[in-house]
Enzyme design. Structure first.
Site, PDB file in Angstrom:
ATOM      1  N   SER A  85     -11.059   0.532   2.411  1.00  0.00           N
ATOM      2  CA  SER A  85     -10.240   0.109   3.671  1.00  0.00           C
ATOM      3  C   SER A  85      -9.553   0.998   4.560  1.00  0.00           C
ATOM      4  O   SER A  85      -8.865   1.728   4.194  1.00  0.00           O
ATOM      5  CB  SER A  85      -9.418  -1.081   3.431  1.00  0.00           C
ATOM      6  OG  SER A  85      -9.732  -2.127   2.682  1.00  0.00           O
ATOM      7  N   GLU A  89      -4.770   3.415   6.284  1.00  0.00           N
ATOM      8  CA  GLU A  89      -4.721   3.313   5.060  1.00  0.00           C
ATOM      9  C   GLU A  89      -5.294   4.533   4.029  1.00  0.00           C
ATOM     10  O   GLU A  89      -4.875   5.007   3.014  1.00  0.00           O
ATOM     11  CB  GLU A  89      -5.280   1.925   4.285  1.00  0.00           C
ATOM     12  CG  GLU A  89      -5.277   1.784   3.000  1.00  0.00           C
ATOM     13  CD  GLU A  89      -5.424   0.419   2.478  1.00  0.00           C
ATOM     14  OE1 GLU A  89      -6.191   0.286   1.545  1.00  0.00           O
ATOM     15  OE2 GLU A  89      -5.180  -0.557   3.281  1.00  0.00           O
ATOM     16  N   ARG A 119       0.799  -1.086   0.009  1.00  0.00           N
ATOM     17  CA  ARG A 119      -0.169  -0.043   0.027  1.00  0.00           C
ATOM     18  C   ARG A 119       0.856   1.245  -0.090  1.00  0.00           C
ATOM     19  O   ARG A 119       0.393   2.205   0.500  1.00  0.00           O
ATOM     20  CB  ARG A 119      -0.851  -0.116   1.053  1.00  0.00           C
ATOM     21  CG  ARG A 119      -1.806  -0.972   1.169  1.00  0.00           C
ATOM     22  CD  ARG A 119      -3.145  -0.950  -0.061  1.00  0.00           C
ATOM     23  NE  ARG A 119      -3.966  -2.047  -0.271  1.00  0.00           N
ATOM     24  CZ  ARG A 119      -3.638  -3.013  -0.907  1.00  0.00           C
ATOM     25  NH1 ARG A 119      -2.369  -3.149  -1.376  1.00  0.00           N
ATOM     26  NH2 ARG A 119      -4.597  -4.119  -0.890  1.00  0.00           N
TER      27      ARG A 119
END
Length: 301
Positions: free
Chosen positions: A224, A294, A173
């Site tokens: 998310s 995130e 990520r």
């Protein structure tokens, strides 16, 4: 005289003190000092070359994983849209180009039409190509780093550059190169493998069905909320700490998927971020695991 009175001439649009809430999936957040909607890459490059280097510049895509704080964003927010940044073009040897404003799901669809497999996972990513480059977006076992050939960007000083997959320095990520904060991605080239369009589409339909059953995709959410810590699933940690479906002002972690933060109707950005921080602290205290955001949080508190 304010810096806003001395901006470079543009062919696109400049919006002053414009609320950012309508530009994000959470539908919260204060105004940007200035929003710049460039006409094309030349317009973007020229504007950045002429802009006072002291003025902060923040790129904003479709706002699917961005939380804009209630105080708004200082400086110039650059939002790419329109035909110049929404082009998708299949090329030889199972490669496909997509502009930064192209939604990931559209990239997946166009790749399928062209008989290019390997990009099906983008059907389940709620974002655009520019954001995918910044955060190595992925799901269901695949990531941007697996399919990206090269990315195209304009630097804060207006220079156009091309970055290879290796240049992006991808990890989970994250692109370490993008994290330096001096780039606005304008597009990217991806490579898959040949397959029958019908077979690719069938796999994408499975991803769509899975998302609809397991994620609150019709809510005001940001995808998310937390990255998965090594050896853990964030949703399981949020659930175990007792936060699934528990109201916090106008915010809540979804009863359907405990790693999806949602605006239940009238949340402020402070509600959403406050809930996220409360959950992080509780998971740390109860379970001994550090959750890392995130979702990107930007702006003045």
């Amino acid at each position: 005289m304010s810096w806003k009175d001395d901006l470079p001439a543009v062919r696109g649009k400049l919006l002053f003190d414009e609320p950012l809430a309508p530009f994000t999936w959470f539908r919260v957040g204060g105004p940007a000092d200035v929003i710049f909607l460039p006409e094309d890459e030349d317009d973007l490059s020229g504007f950045l070359k002429g802009l006072d280097p002291a003025v902060p510049v923040t790129p904003l895509g479709v706002g699917s994983n961005t939380l804009v704080r209630d105080g708004g964003v200082e400086g110039v927010v650059v939002r790419l849209g329109g035909r110049a940044f929404a082009k998708v073009e299949a090329r030889g040897e199972s490669t496909i180009f997509a502009g930064a404003a192209v939604p990931d799901a559209i990239l997946a669809r166009e790749a399928a039409k062209a008989g290019i497999a390997g990009l099906e996972f983008y059907r389940g990513v709620p974002g655009s190509v520019g954001g995918a480059c910044i955060m190595n977006a992925g799901c269901y076992g695949s990531e941007t780093k697996d399919v990206l050939v090269e990315a195209y960007a304009v630097t804060r000083s207006g220079e156009r550059i091309t970055l290879s997959n290796a240049d992006m320095d991808f990890s989970y990520r994250k692109s370490a190169r993008a994290a330096k904060g001096d780039l606005i991605f304008t597009g990217a080239l991806f490579k898959g493998r040949p397959d029958e369009p019908a077979a690719i589409t069938a796999r994408m339909d499975e991803i769509t069905a899975r998302r609809e059953q397991t994620q609150p995709i019709r809510e005001k959410t940001g995808g998310s909320t937390f990255k998965n810590p090594p050896g853990h699933s964030s949703w399981k940690l949020v659930d175990a700490a007792g936060w699934r479906g528990k109201p916090f002002g106008g915010a809540m972690f979804s009863p359907l998927h405990a790693n999806f933060l949602i605006n239940t109707g009238e949340a402020t950005a402070a509600d959403l971020e406050g809930l996220g921080e409360a959950v992080r602290a509780d998971v740390k205290e109860k379970l001994g695991v550090e959750l890392e955001w995130e979702i990107k949080r930007i702006g003045r508190g």
